[in-house]
Scaffold this active site. Structure first.
Site, PDB file in Angstrom:
ATOM      1  N   GLY A 322       0.604  -1.033   0.114  1.00  0.00           N
ATOM      2  CA  GLY A 322       0.082  -0.020  -0.005  1.00  0.00           C
ATOM      3  C   GLY A 322       0.802   1.231   0.001  1.00  0.00           C
ATOM      4  CD  GLU A 323       3.148   2.426   3.806  1.00  0.00           C
ATOM      5  OE1 GLU A 323       4.256   3.073   3.386  1.00  0.00           O
ATOM      6  OE2 GLU A 323       3.123   1.507   4.616  1.00  0.00           O
ATOM      7  N   GLY A 324       0.494   3.874  -1.750  1.00  0.00           N
ATOM      8  CA  GLY A 324       0.909   4.498  -2.952  1.00  0.00           C
ATOM      9  C   GLY A 324       2.228   3.874  -3.693  1.00  0.00           C
TER      10      GLY A 324
END
Length: 348
Positions: A322-324
């Protein structure tokens, strides 16, 4: 301040230029590379011509990673592998340059912007440029209470719009959208289940840091209870976000819609950005034409939302952090498509 009317987005957002997309396809047909030999790079080249409004396509020179951050009260139920209120640590890792997205962004020479919308910590613990848009400390526990008040939801939505305007005015030509949250995938799953009319078990995933079976059952139960609260407000997207979304998801929705108004293309990351994209599509049906899905996260809710939006992820490498990070991994593919569309020689 004028009243916020989400219906305005349906008129303000136009589709990318179809004539220029056809012109790009015609230009591609006059290159020496056989049709179909470049696969999805050709599709991306046509999309870039349409969103940039130019043929040949320009290189992607000023991309920006934007991460909306917030804590979610539902994390108190043990629905995440991370502790409730632990998003501050994720934010600090990005700011210190030691998280996966920070390392990837540094390698790609792409700046990262973190926006605190509802972290459960003292704002003095983080830089002022990170916390200046915060609307509250943690979002409400969506299985039993609203995530936000109506006023907080409007403030968060407007903050997302303002950030989209800031990026457009600064010359950002592509945004990589991500999130930093604990409990955010539970809110995202609720939104997707509500908008797709499906059951909680169909959208409940294991998260970026996989949870065990007991935590999965707690998460499924939380989404089921939140769904009962979401269904009565499905006709009002801002009220839906206030009820079962959260400040970070609400801001990201406003960001996506205003980015489409400003003709700024966006790469979506995981299940959270897929959820807000689905909400934004309900507001303005043309908006998804300005986005591409970066990668398949393995979350069932993301797959369901992207299918409803008709977006096919560019990558599927099993990246679940996640987190971009997954969306950022797709950026070189988009840049490669731009380079090929711009630089392949064309026969007269």
């Amino acid at each position: 301040m004028s009243a916020l009317n989400l219906d305005d987005f349906a008129q303000l957002i136009e589709r990318p230029d179809a004539d220029l997309r056809r012109a790009a396809e015609d230009r591609r047909a006059r290159t020496p590379v056989p049709p179909g030999a470049l696969g999805r790079l050709d599709e991306l080249g046509g999309w870039l011509a349409a969103v940039q409004q130019r043929v040949p396509v320009q290189p992607v020179k000023r991309p920006q990673v934007v991460l909306f951050a917030g804590d979610h009260g539902v994390a108190e139920l043990g629905v995440s592998a991370r502790p409730a209120g632990g998003t501050k640590d994720l934010v600090r890792a990005v700011l210190d340059g030691v998280s996966p997205v920070a390392v990837l962004a540094r390698d790609a020479a792409v700046p990262v912007r973190v926006v605190d919308m509802a972290l459960d910590c003292d704002p003095a613990e983080l830089p002022q440029e990170v916390t200046r848009h915060r609307v509250r400390r943690g979002s409400g526990r969506i299985d039993v209470e609203d995530a936000l008040t109506a006023e907080e939801a409007e403030a968060a939505f407007r903050a997302g719009m303002a950030i989209a305007d800031e990026e457009a005015d600064a010359g950002t030509d592509l945004v990589v959208l991500g999130d930093l949250s604990v409990g955010g995938t539970t809110a995202a799953g609720t939104l997707i289940a509500a908008l797709c009319g499906t059951d909680a078990s169909v959208v409940t995933g294991r998260g970026g840091r996989p949870i065990d079976d007991l935590a999965w059952m707690r998460k499924c139960a939380a989404i089921r209870d939140a769904l009962r609260r979401a269904r009565p407000v499905l006709g009002d997207q801002l009220e839906l976000l206030a009820t079962v979304g959260g400040a970070d998801l609400t801001a990201a929705t406003g960001f996506l819609l205003q980015s489409a108004v400003r003709r700024t293309p966006v790469i979506l990351d995981g299940v959270v950005s897929a959820a807000v994209a689905l909400v934004a599509q309900r507001v303005a049906f043309r908006a998804p034409d300005w986005w591409v899905a970066g990668q398949a996260s393995g979350e069932p809710a993301q797959a369901k939302a992207l299918d409803r939006i008709a977006l096919n992820p560019l990558l599927d490498h099993g990246v679940t952090t996640g987190e971009g990070a997954g969306a950022l991994l797709a950026l070189p593919l988009v840049r490669a498509a731009a380079a090929l569309a711009a630089e392949l020689p064309v026969r007269d």
